[in-house]
Enzyme design. Structure first.
Site, PDB file in Angstrom:
ATOM      1  N   GLU A 178      13.867  19.310 -23.354  1.00  0.00           N
ATOM      2  CA  GLU A 178      12.958  19.620 -22.239  1.00  0.00           C
ATOM      3  C   GLU A 178      13.436  20.878 -21.493  1.00  0.00           C
ATOM      4  OE1 GLU A 178      10.143  18.014 -21.625  1.00  0.00           O
ATOM      5  OE2 GLU A 178      10.393  16.067 -22.601  1.00  0.00           O
TER       6      GLU A 178
ATOM      7  N   ASN B 100       3.105  20.452 -21.454  1.00  0.00           N
ATOM      8  CA  ASN B 100       2.926  19.685 -22.688  1.00  0.00           C
ATOM      9  C   ASN B 100       3.270  20.489 -23.933  1.00  0.00           C
ATOM     10  OD1 ASN B 100       2.242  17.119 -21.943  1.00  0.00           O
ATOM     11  ND2 ASN B 100       0.118  17.667 -21.556  1.00  0.00           N
TER      12      ASN B 100
ATOM     13  N   HIS C 105       4.446  18.815 -26.950  1.00  0.00           N
ATOM     14  CA  HIS C 105       4.272  17.377 -26.728  1.00  0.00           C
ATOM     15  C   HIS C 105       3.114  16.766 -27.519  1.00  0.00           C
ATOM     16  CE1 HIS C 105       7.296  17.848 -23.717  1.00  0.00           C
ATOM     17  NE2 HIS C 105       7.179  16.613 -23.276  1.00  0.00           N
TER      18      HIS C 105
ATOM     19  N   LYS D   2       4.699  11.867 -10.757  1.00  0.00           N
ATOM     20  CA  LYS D   2       3.975  10.961 -11.661  1.00  0.00           C
ATOM     21  C   LYS D   2       4.811   9.712 -11.880  1.00  0.00           C
ATOM     22  CE  LYS D   2       1.453  13.877 -14.924  1.00  0.00           C
ATOM     23  NZ  LYS D   2       1.387  14.064 -16.387  1.00  0.00           N
TER      24      LYS D   2
ATOM     25  N   ARG E 239       0.813  -1.232   0.000  1.00  0.00           N
ATOM     26  CA  ARG E 239       0.000   0.000   0.000  1.00  0.00           C
ATOM     27  C   ARG E 239       0.841   1.275   0.000  1.00  0.00           C
ATOM     28  NH1 ARG E 239      -2.549  -3.268   3.610  1.00  0.00           N
ATOM     29  NH2 ARG E 239      -4.445  -4.228   2.809  1.00  0.00           N
TER      30      ARG E 239
ATOM     31  N   GLU F 106      -2.984  18.097 -12.012  1.00  0.00           N
ATOM     32  CA  GLU F 106      -3.376  18.484 -13.363  1.00  0.00           C
ATOM     33  C   GLU F 106      -4.836  18.887 -13.434  1.00  0.00           C
ATOM     34  OE1 GLU F 106      -2.545  15.593 -16.575  1.00  0.00           O
ATOM     35  OE2 GLU F 106      -0.493  16.245 -16.353  1.00  0.00           O
TER      36      GLU F 106
ATOM     37  N   HIS G  70      12.233  10.583 -27.083  1.00  0.00           N
ATOM     38  CA  HIS G  70      11.163  11.507 -26.694  1.00  0.00           C
ATOM     39  C   HIS G  70      11.573  12.965 -26.940  1.00  0.00           C
ATOM     40  CE1 HIS G  70       7.918  13.213 -24.304  1.00  0.00           C
ATOM     41  NE2 HIS G  70       8.810  13.858 -23.578  1.00  0.00           N
TER      42      HIS G  70
ATOM     43  N   HIS H 269       4.210  13.710 -29.377  1.00  0.00           N
ATOM     44  CA  HIS H 269       3.684  12.367 -29.109  1.00  0.00           C
ATOM     45  C   HIS H 269       3.262  11.680 -30.395  1.00  0.00           C
ATOM     46  CE1 HIS H 269       4.010  12.174 -24.872  1.00  0.00           C
ATOM     47  NE2 HIS H 269       3.211  13.186 -24.620  1.00  0.00           N
TER      48      HIS H 269
ATOM     49  N   LYS I 186       9.953  23.257 -13.140  1.00  0.00           N
ATOM     50  CA  LYS I 186       9.030  22.124 -12.997  1.00  0.00           C
ATOM     51  C   LYS I 186       8.383  22.128 -11.613  1.00  0.00           C
ATOM     52  CE  LYS I 186       7.414  17.750 -13.953  1.00  0.00           C
ATOM     53  NZ  LYS I 186       7.506  16.493 -14.637  1.00  0.00           N
TER      54      LYS I 186
ATOM     55  N   ARG J 273      -0.455  22.725 -15.201  1.00  0.00           N
ATOM     56  CA  ARG J 273       0.481  21.639 -15.486  1.00  0.00           C
ATOM     57  C   ARG J 273       0.459  21.287 -16.977  1.00  0.00           C
ATOM     58  NH1 ARG J 273       2.022  16.794 -11.227  1.00  0.00           N
ATOM     59  NH2 ARG J 273       3.621  15.857 -12.511  1.00  0.00           N
TER      60      ARG J 273
HETATM   61  N1  LIG Z   1       7.119  10.491 -14.679  1.00  0.00           N
HETATM   62  C1  LIG Z   1       7.215  11.533 -15.454  1.00  0.00           C
HETATM   63  O1  LIG Z   1       6.769  12.628 -15.127  1.00  0.00           O
HETATM   64  C2  LIG Z   1       7.918  11.365 -16.767  1.00  0.00           C
HETATM   65  C3  LIG Z   1       8.212  12.497 -17.542  1.00  0.00           C
HETATM   66  C4  LIG Z   1       8.912  12.312 -18.732  1.00  0.00           C
HETATM   67  C5  LIG Z   1       9.285  11.035 -19.123  1.00  0.00           C
HETATM   68  N2  LIG Z   1       8.966   9.961 -18.353  1.00  0.00           N
HETATM   69  C6  LIG Z   1       9.380   8.616 -18.735  1.00  0.00           C
HETATM   70  O2  LIG Z   1      10.798   8.592 -18.743  1.00  0.00           O
HETATM   71  C7  LIG Z   1      11.244   7.566 -19.621  1.00  0.00           C
HETATM   72  C8  LIG Z   1      12.398   8.080 -20.432  1.00  0.00           C
HETATM   73  O3  LIG Z   1      13.430   8.443 -19.558  1.00  0.00           O
HETATM   74  P1  LIG Z   1      14.934   8.656 -20.061  1.00  0.00           P
HETATM   75  O4  LIG Z   1      14.928   9.507 -21.259  1.00  0.00           O
HETATM   76  O5  LIG Z   1      15.717   9.076 -18.891  1.00  0.00           O
HETATM   77  O6  LIG Z   1      15.327   7.213 -20.604  1.00  0.00           O
HETATM   78  P2  LIG Z   1      15.977   5.915 -19.937  1.00  0.00           P
HETATM   79  O7  LIG Z   1      15.616   5.762 -18.529  1.00  0.00           O
HETATM   80  O8  LIG Z   1      15.612   4.815 -20.855  1.00  0.00           O
HETATM   81  O9  LIG Z   1      17.538   6.213 -20.051  1.00  0.00           O
HETATM   82  C9  LIG Z   1      18.127   6.326 -21.312  1.00  0.00           C
HETATM   83  C10 LIG Z   1      19.354   5.441 -21.431  1.00  0.00           C
HETATM   84  O10 LIG Z   1      20.437   6.035 -20.737  1.00  0.00           O
HETATM   85  C11 LIG Z   1      21.021   5.090 -19.850  1.00  0.00           C
HETATM   86  N3  LIG Z   1      21.589   5.857 -18.758  1.00  0.00           N
HETATM   87  C12 LIG Z   1      20.942   6.373 -17.693  1.00  0.00           C
HETATM   88  N4  LIG Z   1      21.761   7.145 -16.982  1.00  0.00           N
HETATM   89  C13 LIG Z   1      22.959   7.117 -17.589  1.00  0.00           C
HETATM   90  C14 LIG Z   1      24.212   7.741 -17.334  1.00  0.00           C
HETATM   91  N5  LIG Z   1      24.372   8.593 -16.329  1.00  0.00           N
HETATM   92  N6  LIG Z   1      25.235   7.482 -18.186  1.00  0.00           N
HETATM   93  C15 LIG Z   1      25.066   6.653 -19.258  1.00  0.00           C
HETATM   94  N7  LIG Z   1      23.910   6.057 -19.550  1.00  0.00           N
HETATM   95  C16 LIG Z   1      22.857   6.293 -18.725  1.00  0.00           C
HETATM   96  C17 LIG Z   1      19.904   4.167 -19.493  1.00  0.00           C
HETATM   97  O11 LIG Z   1      20.373   2.932 -19.032  1.00  0.00           O
HETATM   98  C18 LIG Z   1      19.183   4.052 -20.829  1.00  0.00           C
HETATM   99  O12 LIG Z   1      19.828   3.132 -21.651  1.00  0.00           O
HETATM  100  C19 LIG Z   1      10.035   7.146 -20.433  1.00  0.00           C
HETATM  101  O13 LIG Z   1       9.602   5.886 -19.994  1.00  0.00           O
HETATM  102  C20 LIG Z   1       8.988   8.209 -20.111  1.00  0.00           C
HETATM  103  O14 LIG Z   1       7.676   7.705 -20.158  1.00  0.00           O
HETATM  104  C21 LIG Z   1       8.296  10.113 -17.189  1.00  0.00           C
HETATM  105 ZN   LIG Z   2       8.579  15.426 -22.224  1.00  0.00          ZN
END
Ligand SMILES: NC(=O)c1ccc[n+]([C@@H]2O[C@H](COP(=O)([O-])OP(=O)(O)OC[C@H]3O[C@@H](n4cnc5c(N)ncnc54)[C@H](O)[C@@H]3O)[C@@H](O)[C@H]2O)c1
Ligand SMILES: [Zn+2]
Length: 361
Positions: A175, A236, A239, A133, A111, A227, A256, A243, A217, A232
Protein backbone atom coordinates in the site's frame (compact mmCIF):
# COMPACT_ATOMS: atom_id res chain seq x y z
CA UNK A 1 -7.18 16.78 9.37
CA UNK A 2 -3.42 16.54 10.04
CA UNK A 3 -3.84 18.31 13.42
CA UNK A 4 -5.51 15.22 14.79
CA UNK A 5 -2.87 12.81 13.50
CA UNK A 6 0.08 12.20 15.79
CA UNK A 7 3.02 10.25 14.35
CA UNK A 8 5.72 9.72 16.96
CA UNK A 9 7.02 7.41 19.68
CA UNK A 10 5.32 7.05 22.12
CA UNK A 11 2.19 8.45 20.46
CA UNK A 12 -0.09 7.17 23.23
CA UNK A 13 1.51 9.65 25.64
CA UNK A 14 -0.45 12.36 23.80
CA UNK A 15 -3.88 10.94 24.55
CA UNK A 16 -4.55 12.91 27.75
CA UNK A 17 -3.67 16.30 26.24
CA UNK A 18 -5.53 15.55 23.06
CA UNK A 19 -8.70 14.64 24.96
CA UNK A 20 -8.43 17.91 26.87
CA UNK A 21 -8.03 19.79 23.57
CA UNK A 22 -11.02 17.99 22.11
CA UNK A 23 -13.10 18.75 25.19
CA UNK A 24 -13.87 15.04 25.62
CA UNK A 25 -14.36 13.38 28.98
CA UNK A 26 -11.62 10.93 29.92
CA UNK A 27 -13.79 7.84 29.60
CA UNK A 28 -12.88 5.27 27.00
CA UNK A 29 -13.69 1.77 25.87
CA UNK A 30 -10.45 0.30 24.49
CA UNK A 31 -10.85 -2.41 21.87
CA UNK A 32 -8.00 -4.85 21.19
CA UNK A 33 -7.66 -8.18 19.45
CA UNK A 34 -5.96 -11.03 21.30
CA UNK A 35 -2.57 -10.21 19.81
CA UNK A 36 -2.63 -6.45 20.31
CA UNK A 37 -3.94 -6.92 23.86
CA UNK A 38 -0.97 -9.19 24.59
CA UNK A 39 1.45 -6.66 23.14
CA UNK A 40 0.08 -3.27 24.11
CA UNK A 41 -2.64 -3.51 26.75
CA UNK A 42 -0.27 -3.15 29.67
CA UNK A 43 1.54 -0.03 28.47
CA UNK A 44 -1.64 1.62 27.19
CA UNK A 45 -3.52 0.91 30.43
CA UNK A 46 -0.62 2.40 32.39
CA UNK A 47 -0.74 5.55 30.30
CA UNK A 48 -4.52 5.85 30.67
CA UNK A 49 -4.25 5.41 34.43
CA UNK A 50 -1.52 8.01 34.61
CA UNK A 51 -3.69 10.45 32.66
CA UNK A 52 -6.71 9.86 34.89
CA UNK A 53 -8.90 8.02 32.40
CA UNK A 54 -11.77 5.72 33.34
CA UNK A 55 -11.52 2.82 30.89
CA UNK A 56 -12.79 -0.64 30.04
CA UNK A 57 -10.87 -3.02 27.83
CA UNK A 58 -12.67 -5.21 25.31
CA UNK A 59 -10.86 -8.03 23.52
CA UNK A 60 -11.95 -9.87 20.37
CA UNK A 61 -10.32 -12.80 18.54
CA UNK A 62 -7.56 -11.79 16.10
CA UNK A 63 -9.46 -12.69 12.97
CA UNK A 64 -11.29 -11.14 10.05
CA UNK A 65 -14.31 -13.06 11.38
CA UNK A 66 -14.48 -10.58 14.27
CA UNK A 67 -15.76 -7.97 11.81
CA UNK A 68 -19.24 -9.41 12.19
CA UNK A 69 -22.63 -8.25 13.32
CA UNK A 70 -22.61 -10.92 16.00
CA UNK A 71 -19.38 -9.52 17.44
CA UNK A 72 -20.62 -5.93 17.27
CA UNK A 73 -23.78 -7.04 19.08
CA UNK A 74 -21.73 -8.72 21.79
CA UNK A 75 -19.65 -5.57 22.26
CA UNK A 76 -22.73 -3.31 22.47
CA UNK A 77 -23.93 -5.59 25.27
CA UNK A 78 -20.66 -5.36 27.16
CA UNK A 79 -20.68 -1.59 26.81
CA UNK A 80 -24.27 -1.29 28.03
CA UNK A 81 -23.53 -3.56 30.99
CA UNK A 82 -20.71 -1.25 31.97
CA UNK A 83 -22.99 1.77 31.63
CA UNK A 84 -21.05 3.32 28.79
CA UNK A 85 -22.95 6.31 27.44
CA UNK A 86 -22.50 9.10 24.92
CA UNK A 87 -19.90 10.84 27.05
CA UNK A 88 -17.50 7.95 26.35
CA UNK A 89 -15.24 7.38 23.35
CA UNK A 90 -13.98 4.20 21.70
CA UNK A 91 -10.24 3.61 21.21
CA UNK A 92 -9.35 0.93 18.65
CA UNK A 93 -5.90 -0.61 19.13
CA UNK A 94 -4.95 -2.95 16.32
CA UNK A 95 -4.83 -3.60 12.62
CA UNK A 96 -7.59 -2.92 10.13
CA UNK A 97 -9.84 -5.54 11.70
CA UNK A 98 -9.94 -3.84 15.10
CA UNK A 99 -10.00 -0.39 13.49
CA UNK A 100 -12.98 -1.25 11.30
CA UNK A 101 -14.86 -3.04 14.08
CA UNK A 102 -14.08 -0.36 16.68
CA UNK A 103 -15.10 2.36 14.24
CA UNK A 104 -18.29 0.48 13.43
CA UNK A 105 -19.41 0.11 17.03
CA UNK A 106 -18.45 3.72 17.75
CA UNK A 107 -20.44 4.98 14.77
CA UNK A 108 -23.55 3.08 15.81
CA UNK A 109 -23.50 2.87 19.62
CA UNK A 110 -26.11 5.28 20.99
CA UNK A 111 -26.27 6.96 17.57
CA UNK A 112 -22.55 7.48 17.50
CA UNK A 113 -19.68 8.18 19.87
CA UNK A 114 -16.20 9.39 18.86
CA UNK A 115 -13.51 6.91 17.84
CA UNK A 116 -9.75 7.18 18.31
CA UNK A 117 -7.66 5.01 16.03
CA UNK A 118 -4.43 3.53 17.37
CA UNK A 119 -3.24 1.50 14.36
CA UNK A 120 -0.67 -1.22 15.01
CA UNK A 121 -0.10 -2.73 11.55
CA UNK A 122 1.59 -0.97 8.65
CA UNK A 123 -1.61 -1.31 6.64
CA UNK A 124 -3.67 0.26 9.40
CA UNK A 125 -1.16 3.11 9.97
CA UNK A 126 -1.01 4.06 6.33
CA UNK A 127 -4.46 3.15 5.13
CA UNK A 128 -7.37 1.78 7.15
CA UNK A 129 -7.07 4.08 10.19
CA UNK A 130 -7.27 7.16 7.97
CA UNK A 131 -10.27 8.28 6.02
CA UNK A 132 -13.18 7.34 8.24
CA UNK A 133 -14.43 4.26 6.42
CA UNK A 134 -15.55 1.67 8.95
CA UNK A 135 -17.39 -1.56 8.32
CA UNK A 136 -18.23 -5.09 9.25
CA UNK A 137 -18.63 -7.97 6.82
CA UNK A 138 -21.84 -9.60 5.64
CA UNK A 139 -21.91 -13.23 4.46
CA UNK A 140 -22.71 -11.77 1.01
CA UNK A 141 -19.67 -9.53 0.92
CA UNK A 142 -16.77 -7.95 2.77
CA UNK A 143 -17.23 -4.47 4.30
CA UNK A 144 -20.84 -4.33 3.15
CA UNK A 145 -22.31 -2.80 6.31
CA UNK A 146 -20.69 0.35 7.59
CA UNK A 147 -20.34 4.07 7.98
CA UNK A 148 -18.19 7.04 7.21
CA UNK A 149 -17.05 7.82 10.74
CA UNK A 150 -14.01 10.07 10.90
CA UNK A 151 -11.76 9.39 13.89
CA UNK A 152 -11.36 12.37 16.23
CA UNK A 153 -7.74 11.37 16.83
CA UNK A 154 -5.23 9.02 15.19
CA UNK A 155 -2.21 8.01 17.25
CA UNK A 156 0.48 6.39 15.10
CA UNK A 157 3.54 4.92 16.79
CA UNK A 158 5.87 3.32 14.21
CA UNK A 159 7.60 1.55 17.08
CA UNK A 160 4.53 -0.68 17.38
CA UNK A 161 5.54 -2.29 14.07
CA UNK A 162 8.54 -4.05 15.60
CA UNK A 163 6.56 -7.16 16.51
CA UNK A 164 4.73 -7.39 13.19
CA UNK A 165 5.30 -10.58 11.16
CA UNK A 166 7.19 -10.08 7.89
CA UNK A 167 4.21 -10.94 5.74
CA UNK A 168 2.21 -8.15 7.37
CA UNK A 169 5.07 -5.70 6.88
CA UNK A 170 5.34 -6.41 3.16
CA UNK A 171 1.56 -6.43 2.81
CA UNK A 172 1.49 -2.93 4.26
CA UNK A 173 4.45 -1.89 2.14
CA UNK A 174 2.46 -2.74 -0.99
CA UNK A 175 0.00 0.00 0.00
CA UNK A 176 2.93 2.32 0.73
CA UNK A 177 4.25 1.68 -2.78
CA UNK A 178 0.75 2.39 -4.11
CA UNK A 179 0.84 5.92 -2.66
CA UNK A 180 4.18 6.57 -4.30
CA UNK A 181 2.88 5.37 -7.66
CA UNK A 182 -0.43 7.23 -7.63
CA UNK A 183 0.55 10.52 -6.00
CA UNK A 184 4.17 11.15 -5.25
CA UNK A 185 6.95 10.38 -7.72
CA UNK A 186 9.68 11.55 -5.34
CA UNK A 187 8.40 9.02 -2.81
CA UNK A 188 9.26 6.25 -5.28
CA UNK A 189 12.84 7.61 -5.46
CA UNK A 190 12.91 7.46 -1.66
CA UNK A 191 11.64 3.88 -1.65
CA UNK A 192 14.13 2.81 -4.31
CA UNK A 193 17.01 4.32 -2.36
CA UNK A 194 15.98 2.97 1.04
CA UNK A 195 13.96 -0.18 0.47
CA UNK A 196 16.13 -2.34 2.70
CA UNK A 197 15.97 0.14 5.59
CA UNK A 198 12.24 0.71 5.25
CA UNK A 199 11.36 -2.96 5.06
CA UNK A 200 13.49 -3.78 8.09
CA UNK A 201 11.87 -0.91 10.01
CA UNK A 202 15.01 1.16 10.43
CA UNK A 203 14.40 4.65 11.80
CA UNK A 204 13.98 7.29 10.42
CA UNK A 205 13.25 5.58 7.07
CA UNK A 206 10.19 3.67 8.22
CA UNK A 207 8.84 6.78 9.99
CA UNK A 208 9.34 8.81 6.83
CA UNK A 209 7.56 6.16 4.73
CA UNK A 210 4.63 6.13 7.16
CA UNK A 211 4.43 9.94 7.18
CA UNK A 212 4.49 10.26 3.42
CA UNK A 213 1.82 7.57 3.06
CA UNK A 214 -0.38 9.20 5.68
CA UNK A 215 -0.04 12.56 3.90
CA UNK A 216 -0.98 10.97 0.61
CA UNK A 217 -4.07 9.30 2.03
CA UNK A 218 -5.11 12.44 3.91
CA UNK A 219 -4.79 14.50 0.74
CA UNK A 220 -7.05 12.19 -1.23
CA UNK A 221 -9.74 11.67 1.40
CA UNK A 222 -9.88 15.36 2.32
CA UNK A 223 -10.59 16.26 -1.27
CA UNK A 224 -13.08 13.48 -1.84
CA UNK A 225 -14.41 12.23 1.50
CA UNK A 226 -17.47 10.39 0.24
CA UNK A 227 -16.00 9.06 -2.97
CA UNK A 228 -18.01 11.35 -5.20
CA UNK A 229 -15.49 13.10 -7.44
CA UNK A 230 -13.52 10.07 -8.52
CA UNK A 231 -10.32 11.20 -6.78
CA UNK A 232 -10.68 8.71 -3.93
CA UNK A 233 -11.06 6.02 -6.57
CA UNK A 234 -7.36 6.34 -7.46
CA UNK A 235 -6.68 4.66 -4.11
CA UNK A 236 -8.01 1.58 -5.85
CA UNK A 237 -4.94 1.39 -8.07
CA UNK A 238 -4.11 -2.32 -8.30
CA UNK A 239 -7.18 -3.18 -6.24
CA UNK A 240 -9.61 -4.20 -8.98
CA UNK A 241 -7.23 -6.94 -10.06
CA UNK A 242 -6.20 -7.54 -6.45
CA UNK A 243 -9.75 -8.01 -5.16
CA UNK A 244 -10.31 -10.67 -7.76
CA UNK A 245 -7.31 -12.65 -6.48
CA UNK A 246 -8.43 -12.18 -2.89
CA UNK A 247 -11.86 -13.43 -3.80
CA UNK A 248 -10.39 -16.45 -5.61
CA UNK A 249 -8.46 -17.26 -2.45
CA UNK A 250 -11.64 -16.89 -0.36
CA UNK A 251 -10.16 -13.84 1.40
CA UNK A 252 -8.05 -16.23 3.44
CA UNK A 253 -4.96 -17.57 1.78
CA UNK A 254 -3.62 -14.35 0.28
CA UNK A 255 -3.06 -11.23 2.34
CA UNK A 256 -4.71 -8.12 0.93
CA UNK A 257 -1.35 -6.47 0.27
CA UNK A 258 -0.06 -9.51 -1.60
CA UNK A 259 -3.06 -9.45 -3.90
CA UNK A 260 -2.64 -5.70 -4.38
CA UNK A 261 1.04 -6.13 -5.24
CA UNK A 262 0.08 -8.48 -8.08
CA UNK A 263 -2.80 -6.15 -8.95
CA UNK A 264 -0.44 -3.19 -9.28
CA UNK A 265 1.73 -5.18 -11.67
CA UNK A 266 -1.37 -5.86 -13.81
CA UNK A 267 -2.60 -2.26 -13.57
CA UNK A 268 0.83 -1.00 -14.61
CA UNK A 269 0.76 -3.22 -17.69
CA UNK A 270 -2.77 -2.05 -18.44
CA UNK A 271 -1.70 1.60 -18.06
CA UNK A 272 1.02 0.98 -20.62
CA UNK A 273 -1.32 -0.87 -22.96
CA UNK A 274 -3.86 1.97 -22.87
CA UNK A 275 -1.05 4.26 -23.92
CA UNK A 276 -0.35 6.15 -20.72
CA UNK A 277 2.95 5.47 -18.99
CA UNK A 278 6.21 4.94 -20.80
CA UNK A 279 7.94 1.59 -20.85
CA UNK A 280 10.77 3.15 -18.79
CA UNK A 281 8.33 4.09 -16.01
CA UNK A 282 6.73 0.66 -16.18
CA UNK A 283 10.13 -1.01 -15.89
CA UNK A 284 10.94 1.02 -12.80
CA UNK A 285 7.67 -0.01 -11.20
CA UNK A 286 8.20 -3.67 -12.08
CA UNK A 287 11.71 -3.57 -10.63
CA UNK A 288 10.32 -2.22 -7.36
CA UNK A 289 7.55 -4.82 -7.27
CA UNK A 290 10.15 -7.53 -7.73
CA UNK A 291 11.92 -6.44 -4.55
CA UNK A 292 8.92 -7.67 -2.56
CA UNK A 293 8.95 -11.23 -1.25
CA UNK A 294 5.66 -13.01 -1.88
CA UNK A 295 4.22 -16.48 -1.13
CA UNK A 296 5.21 -18.31 -4.31
CA UNK A 297 2.89 -21.27 -4.02
CA UNK A 298 -0.16 -19.11 -3.33
CA UNK A 299 0.59 -16.65 -6.14
CA UNK A 300 0.97 -19.59 -8.48
CA UNK A 301 -2.34 -21.05 -7.38
CA UNK A 302 -4.37 -17.84 -7.37
CA UNK A 303 -2.70 -15.92 -10.18
CA UNK A 304 -0.27 -17.74 -12.46
CA UNK A 305 -2.45 -20.83 -12.85
CA UNK A 306 -5.72 -18.90 -13.21
CA UNK A 307 -7.13 -18.10 -16.65
CA UNK A 308 -7.30 -14.31 -17.23
CA UNK A 309 -11.01 -14.71 -18.04
CA UNK A 310 -11.59 -16.11 -14.54
CA UNK A 311 -9.72 -13.20 -12.99
CA UNK A 312 -11.87 -10.76 -14.97
CA UNK A 313 -15.04 -12.63 -14.04
CA UNK A 314 -14.18 -12.29 -10.35
CA UNK A 315 -13.66 -8.54 -10.69
CA UNK A 316 -17.28 -8.08 -11.62
CA UNK A 317 -18.64 -8.39 -8.12
CA UNK A 318 -16.14 -5.79 -6.91
CA UNK A 319 -18.37 -3.21 -5.22
CA UNK A 320 -16.21 -0.40 -6.58
CA UNK A 321 -17.48 -0.89 -10.12
CA UNK A 322 -20.06 1.59 -11.30
CA UNK A 323 -22.52 0.98 -14.08
CA UNK A 324 -21.98 -1.86 -16.50
CA UNK A 325 -18.28 -1.93 -17.12
CA UNK A 326 -15.38 -2.19 -14.75
CA UNK A 327 -13.47 1.01 -14.20
CA UNK A 328 -9.78 0.94 -13.47
CA UNK A 329 -7.53 3.34 -11.62
CA UNK A 330 -4.57 3.70 -13.97
CA UNK A 331 -1.31 5.62 -14.11
CA UNK A 332 -0.56 8.49 -16.47
CA UNK A 333 2.98 8.48 -15.16
CA UNK A 334 4.70 7.66 -11.87
CA UNK A 335 3.05 9.78 -9.19
CA UNK A 336 -0.03 10.53 -11.27
CA UNK A 337 -3.06 8.26 -11.33
CA UNK A 338 -6.60 8.77 -12.61
CA UNK A 339 -9.85 6.86 -12.86
CA UNK A 340 -10.28 5.54 -16.39
CA UNK A 341 -14.00 5.99 -16.93
CA UNK A 342 -14.32 4.51 -20.41
CA UNK A 343 -14.73 0.84 -21.02
CA UNK A 344 -11.52 -1.09 -21.62
CA UNK A 345 -11.56 -3.93 -24.14
CA UNK A 346 -11.42 -7.37 -22.58
CA UNK A 347 -8.45 -8.27 -24.79
CA UNK A 348 -6.47 -5.41 -23.28
CA UNK A 349 -7.22 -6.60 -19.74
CA UNK A 350 -6.21 -10.12 -20.67
CA UNK A 351 -3.03 -8.76 -22.22
CA UNK A 352 -2.21 -6.88 -19.01
CA UNK A 353 -2.69 -9.97 -16.85
CA UNK A 354 -0.52 -12.09 -19.13
CA UNK A 355 2.14 -9.39 -19.28
CA UNK A 356 2.30 -9.23 -15.47
CA UNK A 357 2.66 -12.96 -14.95
CA UNK A 358 6.40 -13.24 -15.75
CA UNK A 359 7.13 -10.92 -12.81
CA UNK A 360 5.94 -13.64 -10.48
CA UNK A 361 7.02 -16.71 -12.41
N1 LIG B 1 -11.40 1.10 6.58
C1 LIG B 1 -10.59 1.14 5.57
O1 LIG B 1 -10.45 2.16 4.90
C2 LIG B 1 -9.79 -0.09 5.26
C3 LIG B 1 -8.77 -0.02 4.30
C4 LIG B 1 -8.01 -1.17 4.07
C5 LIG B 1 -8.29 -2.33 4.77
N2 LIG B 1 -9.31 -2.36 5.67
C6 LIG B 1 -9.59 -3.57 6.43
O2 LIG B 1 -8.45 -3.86 7.23
C7 LIG B 1 -8.42 -5.25 7.52
C8 LIG B 1 -7.02 -5.76 7.37
O3 LIG B 1 -6.20 -5.06 8.27
P1 LIG B 1 -4.74 -5.59 8.67
O4 LIG B 1 -4.01 -5.96 7.45
O5 LIG B 1 -4.16 -4.59 9.57
O6 LIG B 1 -5.06 -6.98 9.38
P2 LIG B 1 -5.38 -7.41 10.88
O7 LIG B 1 -6.09 -6.37 11.63
O8 LIG B 1 -6.04 -8.72 10.75
O9 LIG B 1 -3.93 -7.60 11.51
C9 LIG B 1 -3.08 -8.59 11.00
C10 LIG B 1 -2.53 -9.46 12.11
O10 LIG B 1 -1.50 -8.77 12.79
C11 LIG B 1 -1.74 -8.80 14.19
N3 LIG B 1 -1.13 -7.60 14.73
C12 LIG B 1 -1.64 -6.35 14.73
N4 LIG B 1 -0.73 -5.48 15.17
C13 LIG B 1 0.37 -6.18 15.48
C14 LIG B 1 1.66 -5.83 15.97
N5 LIG B 1 2.00 -4.57 16.18
N6 LIG B 1 2.56 -6.83 16.17
C15 LIG B 1 2.24 -8.13 15.89
N7 LIG B 1 1.05 -8.51 15.42
C16 LIG B 1 0.12 -7.54 15.20
C17 LIG B 1 -3.22 -8.90 14.32
O11 LIG B 1 -3.61 -9.41 15.56
C18 LIG B 1 -3.55 -9.85 13.17
O12 LIG B 1 -3.32 -11.17 13.55
C19 LIG B 1 -9.44 -5.90 6.60
O13 LIG B 1 -10.56 -6.28 7.35
C20 LIG B 1 -9.80 -4.79 5.61
O14 LIG B 1 -11.12 -4.90 5.15
C21 LIG B 1 -10.05 -1.26 5.92
ZN1 LIG C 1 -5.79 -1.80 -0.02
Amino acid sequence: MSSKIVIETPAIAKIGNKFAELGRQKKVVVLYDKNTAGLFEKSISEQLEKDGFIFHNLIVPASEASKSFRMAYRLYGEMLEREVDRSWSVVAVGGGVVGDLGGFIAASFMRGVPVVQVPTTLLAMTDSAIGGKVAINHPMGKNMIGFFHEPVLILIDPNYLRTLPNREIFGGLAEVLKYALILDGSFLDFMEDNFQEISTLVSPYIDEAVKRSVNAKVKVVTEDFRETTGLRAILNFGHTFGHSLEKLSNYKALRHGEAVLVGMACATQLSMKIGNISSEDAERICAMIQKFPYPKRLIKKYFLDVAPETIIENMRSDKKKEGKHIRFALLKRIGNAYLHREEIAKEDIIFAIEAAKPLFA
